[in-house]
Design a protein around this motif. Sequence first.
Motif, PDB file in Angstrom:
ATOM      1  N   GLY A 228      -3.382 -22.585  29.846  1.00 54.94           N
ATOM      2  CA  GLY A 228      -4.337 -22.259  28.782  1.00 54.94           C
ATOM      3  C   GLY A 228      -4.283 -23.204  27.604  1.00 54.94           C
ATOM      4  N   SER A 229      -4.590 -24.487  27.834  1.00 57.06           N
ATOM      5  CA  SER A 229      -4.545 -25.463  26.752  1.00 57.06           C
ATOM      6  C   SER A 229      -5.845 -25.478  25.946  1.00 57.06           C
ATOM      7  CB  SER A 229      -4.263 -26.863  27.297  1.00 57.06           C
ATOM      8  OG  SER A 229      -4.340 -27.823  26.272  1.00 57.06           O
ATOM      9  N   LEU A 230      -6.940 -25.938  26.566  1.00 54.71           N
ATOM     10  CA  LEU A 230      -8.239 -26.095  25.917  1.00 54.71           C
ATOM     11  C   LEU A 230      -8.165 -27.039  24.723  1.00 54.71           C
ATOM     12  CD1 LEU A 230      -8.131 -23.115  27.245  1.00 54.71           C
ATOM     13  CD2 LEU A 230     -10.056 -22.621  25.783  1.00 54.71           C
ATOM     14  N   ASN A 231      -7.103 -27.857  24.678  1.00 55.87           N
ATOM     15  CA  ASN A 231      -6.840 -28.656  23.480  1.00 55.87           C
ATOM     16  C   ASN A 231      -5.932 -29.829  23.837  1.00 55.87           C
ATOM     17  OD1 ASN A 231      -6.029 -29.697  20.996  1.00 55.87           O
ATOM     18  ND2 ASN A 231      -5.733 -27.700  20.054  1.00 55.87           N
ATOM     19  N   PRO A 232      -6.464 -31.061  23.894  1.00 55.16           N
ATOM     20  CA  PRO A 232      -5.611 -32.207  24.222  1.00 55.16           C
ATOM     21  C   PRO A 232      -4.438 -32.395  23.270  1.00 55.16           C
ATOM     22  CG  PRO A 232      -7.925 -32.795  24.400  1.00 55.16           C
ATOM     23  CD  PRO A 232      -7.879 -31.434  23.776  1.00 55.16           C
ATOM     24  N   ALA A 233      -4.606 -32.091  21.989  1.00 55.27           N
ATOM     25  CA  ALA A 233      -3.515 -32.240  21.024  1.00 55.27           C
ATOM     26  C   ALA A 233      -2.400 -31.237  21.304  1.00 55.27           C
ATOM     27  CB  ALA A 233      -4.041 -32.056  19.600  1.00 55.27           C
ATOM     28  N   ARG A 234      -2.765 -30.045  21.771  1.00 53.29           N
ATOM     29  CA  ARG A 234      -1.774 -29.030  22.093  1.00 53.29           C
ATOM     30  C   ARG A 234      -0.946 -29.441  23.316  1.00 53.29           C
ATOM     31  NH1 ARG A 234       1.174 -26.523  24.778  1.00 53.29           N
ATOM     32  NH2 ARG A 234       1.301 -24.315  25.294  1.00 53.29           N
ATOM     33  N   SER A 235      -1.566 -30.183  24.256  1.00 53.52           N
ATOM     34  CA  SER A 235      -0.861 -30.602  25.471  1.00 53.52           C
ATOM     35  C   SER A 235      -0.095 -31.904  25.287  1.00 53.52           C
ATOM     36  CB  SER A 235      -1.858 -30.756  26.631  1.00 53.52           C
ATOM     37  OG  SER A 235      -2.392 -29.514  27.010  1.00 53.52           O
ATOM     38  N   LEU A 236      -0.614 -32.816  24.456  1.00 55.40           N
ATOM     39  CA  LEU A 236       0.002 -34.133  24.319  1.00 55.40           C
ATOM     40  C   LEU A 236       1.379 -34.063  23.671  1.00 55.40           C
ATOM     41  CD1 LEU A 236      -0.157 -37.213  24.554  1.00 55.40           C
ATOM     42  CD2 LEU A 236      -1.267 -37.240  22.308  1.00 55.40           C
ATOM     43  N   GLY A 237       1.512 -33.365  22.543  1.00 61.28           N
ATOM     44  CA  GLY A 237       2.791 -33.317  21.837  1.00 61.28           C
ATOM     45  C   GLY A 237       3.926 -32.797  22.689  1.00 61.28           C
ATOM     46  N   PRO A 238       3.804 -31.604  23.300  1.00 61.24           N
ATOM     47  CA  PRO A 238       4.875 -31.108  24.169  1.00 61.24           C
ATOM     48  C   PRO A 238       5.152 -32.021  25.358  1.00 61.24           C
ATOM     49  CG  PRO A 238       3.437 -29.312  23.524  1.00 61.24           C
ATOM     50  CD  PRO A 238       2.789 -30.572  23.034  1.00 61.24           C
ATOM     51  N   ALA A 239       4.121 -32.660  25.901  1.00 60.27           N
ATOM     52  CA  ALA A 239       4.337 -33.574  27.024  1.00 60.27           C
ATOM     53  C   ALA A 239       5.216 -34.747  26.610  1.00 60.27           C
ATOM     54  CB  ALA A 239       2.999 -34.080  27.557  1.00 60.27           C
ATOM     55  N   ILE A 240       5.021 -35.236  25.388  1.00 57.39           N
ATOM     56  CA  ILE A 240       5.820 -36.368  24.904  1.00 57.39           C
ATOM     57  C   ILE A 240       7.286 -35.984  24.750  1.00 57.39           C
ATOM     58  CG2 ILE A 240       6.218 -37.884  22.920  1.00 57.39           C
ATOM     59  CD1 ILE A 240       3.190 -37.896  22.467  1.00 57.39           C
ATOM     60  N   PHE A 241       7.562 -34.857  24.082  1.00 56.89           N
ATOM     61  CA  PHE A 241       8.947 -34.495  23.770  1.00 56.89           C
ATOM     62  C   PHE A 241       9.666 -33.839  24.941  1.00 56.89           C
ATOM     63  CE2 PHE A 241       7.250 -35.152  19.570  1.00 56.89           C
ATOM     64  CZ  PHE A 241       8.318 -35.694  18.875  1.00 56.89           C
ATOM     65  N   ALA A 242       8.939 -33.138  25.802  1.00 51.43           N
ATOM     66  CA  ALA A 242       9.573 -32.518  26.970  1.00 51.43           C
ATOM     67  C   ALA A 242       9.502 -33.413  28.200  1.00 51.43           C
ATOM     68  CB  ALA A 242       8.910 -31.171  27.272  1.00 51.43           C
ATOM     69  N   ASN A 243       8.756 -34.517  28.086  1.00 48.78           N
ATOM     70  CA  ASN A 243       8.582 -35.465  29.188  1.00 48.78           C
ATOM     71  C   ASN A 243       8.037 -34.773  30.435  1.00 48.78           C
ATOM     72  OD1 ASN A 243       8.644 -38.034  30.352  1.00 48.78           O
ATOM     73  ND2 ASN A 243      10.711 -37.749  31.164  1.00 48.78           N
ATOM     74  N   VAL A 244       7.014 -33.962  30.242  1.00 50.83           N
ATOM     75  CA  VAL A 244       6.350 -33.259  31.344  1.00 50.83           C
ATOM     76  C   VAL A 244       4.919 -33.796  31.429  1.00 50.83           C
ATOM     77  CG1 VAL A 244       5.577 -31.037  32.234  1.00 50.83           C
ATOM     78  CG2 VAL A 244       7.766 -31.204  31.033  1.00 50.83           C
ATOM     79  N   TRP A 245       4.665 -34.654  32.410  1.00 49.66           N
ATOM     80  CA  TRP A 245       3.363 -35.311  32.519  1.00 49.66           C
ATOM     81  C   TRP A 245       2.606 -34.917  33.779  1.00 49.66           C
ATOM     82  CZ3 TRP A 245       1.810 -37.715  28.251  1.00 49.66           C
ATOM     83  CH2 TRP A 245       2.793 -38.160  27.346  1.00 49.66           C
ATOM     84  N   SER A 246       3.052 -33.865  34.448  1.00 51.66           N
ATOM     85  CA  SER A 246       2.426 -33.441  35.694  1.00 51.66           C
ATOM     86  C   SER A 246       0.971 -33.045  35.456  1.00 51.66           C
ATOM     87  CB  SER A 246       3.199 -32.258  36.286  1.00 51.66           C
ATOM     88  OG  SER A 246       2.566 -31.770  37.445  1.00 51.66           O
ATOM     89  N   HIS A 247       0.045 -33.774  36.092  1.00 55.30           N
ATOM     90  CA  HIS A 247      -1.395 -33.508  35.969  1.00 55.30           C
ATOM     91  C   HIS A 247      -1.842 -33.453  34.508  1.00 55.30           C
ATOM     92  CE1 HIS A 247      -0.413 -31.843  40.026  1.00 55.30           C
ATOM     93  NE2 HIS A 247      -1.551 -32.441  40.337  1.00 55.30           N
ATOM     94  N   HIS A 248      -1.254 -34.299  33.675  1.00 57.66           N
ATOM     95  CA  HIS A 248      -1.586 -34.259  32.251  1.00 57.66           C
ATOM     96  C   HIS A 248      -3.054 -34.625  31.993  1.00 57.66           C
ATOM     97  CE1 HIS A 248      -0.884 -34.443  27.940  1.00 57.66           C
ATOM     98  NE2 HIS A 248      -1.442 -35.640  27.913  1.00 57.66           N
ATOM     99  N   TYR A 249      -3.614 -35.453  32.838  1.00 55.66           N
ATOM    100  CA  TYR A 249      -5.002 -35.878  32.650  1.00 55.66           C
ATOM    101  C   TYR A 249      -5.969 -34.700  32.665  1.00 55.66           C
ATOM    102  CZ  TYR A 249      -5.090 -35.382  37.751  1.00 55.66           C
ATOM    103  OH  TYR A 249      -5.000 -34.902  39.033  1.00 55.66           O
ATOM    104  N   ILE A 250      -5.578 -33.619  33.330  1.00 56.52           N
ATOM    105  CA  ILE A 250      -6.436 -32.436  33.403  1.00 56.52           C
ATOM    106  C   ILE A 250      -6.743 -31.905  32.007  1.00 56.52           C
ATOM    107  CG2 ILE A 250      -6.415 -29.966  34.045  1.00 56.52           C
ATOM    108  CD1 ILE A 250      -5.020 -30.812  36.627  1.00 56.52           C
ATOM    109  N   TYR A 251      -5.756 -31.997  31.111  1.00 52.35           N
ATOM    110  CA  TYR A 251      -5.879 -31.405  29.779  1.00 52.35           C
ATOM    111  C   TYR A 251      -6.608 -32.319  28.802  1.00 52.35           C
ATOM    112  CZ  TYR A 251      -2.662 -28.377  32.121  1.00 52.35           C
ATOM    113  OH  TYR A 251      -2.099 -27.531  33.054  1.00 52.35           O
ATOM    114  N   TRP A 252      -7.088 -33.449  29.315  1.00 53.22           N
ATOM    115  CA  TRP A 252      -8.012 -34.299  28.570  1.00 53.22           C
ATOM    116  C   TRP A 252      -9.416 -34.211  29.177  1.00 53.22           C
ATOM    117  CZ3 TRP A 252      -6.907 -37.362  24.265  1.00 53.22           C
ATOM    118  CH2 TRP A 252      -5.556 -37.394  23.880  1.00 53.22           C
ATOM    119  N   ILE A 253      -9.473 -34.363  30.498  1.00 54.00           N
ATOM    120  CA  ILE A 253     -10.777 -34.364  31.164  1.00 54.00           C
ATOM    121  C   ILE A 253     -11.475 -33.016  31.004  1.00 54.00           C
ATOM    122  CG2 ILE A 253     -11.959 -34.554  33.385  1.00 54.00           C
ATOM    123  CD1 ILE A 253      -9.771 -36.498  34.268  1.00 54.00           C
TER     124      ILE A 253
END
Length: 281
Positions: A228-253
């Motif tokens: 339940g992101s609906l927000n690239p900024a909400r997904s990007l920050g945690p991905a950077i610090f937790a290093n979780v990039w699995s299907h990250h493009y989904i939360y932009w597209i």
Amino acid sequence: MTLNSSTPACFNLEEESISKGKSIVVPKITNENENKTNIFNNIVQPIIAELIGTTFFILIGLFGACNGDNKNSSLTAGFSFGFSLMILIASFGHMSGGHFNPAVTVGVLISGAIDLKKGLLYILMQLIGGSMAAGIFRLLSHTTTYQRCRGGATFLVTIQTPKEMGGIITDRINWWEGVCIELLLTFIFVTVILMVSINHKSKSNIASIYNGIALCVCIFASNKLTGGSLNPARSLGPAIFANVWSHHYIYWIGPLFGASLAGGFYRFIWSINDQNTFDNK
């Protein structure tokens, strides 16, 4: 008599020259001050509001989402993000509109309610704010809590369904399903924002409440599927610090396409009568 008659003449001439000097200098100073005030009110203040608002919005949401148990994770995530959005829009909305989300800014930009320059600055501040929130969350979270929720990162959820005869069926949300879920729910969310915050006919004084509730509902619906992101900024920050990039493009597209559709529908379909009514007034 000559002296008396010339003295007022000199005085009037001097007074006239001073008044002329004032008429040239004062407006320049006034215009410069007005320009500085306009720049501050129209650019500086709004982007600072977006930076601070996005940081607090995502930080509160991460704390709430990562401190609940697995059974109630959708409720805690939905209420944390939804209520924090509600409060922060009510606080900062009069300055920047209270976007706190690049997808919302894209939708508002396409709808024609904000110019490109300001929209790009908003998006930059939102991405920085999301990263700041994730960094603060990492700093203040216990290691076990942080690892359990993977730093609040969003990813496609693995669904485990018990069999009738025993055992478990494991299934994972496909990437295209994740894109469609994020796209559709962001379309709904941004449409609500445009209708209750911008449209002249349906604009509401309690738009912040409607926006917060809309986000709650959308997160309830998608948290167990995509996070339940609906927000690239909400997904990007945690991905950077937790290093979780699995299907990250989904939360932009997904969110950006959904917001673009919402903005296009609003501009060319929903707001046609609203624009005509507004132009005739």
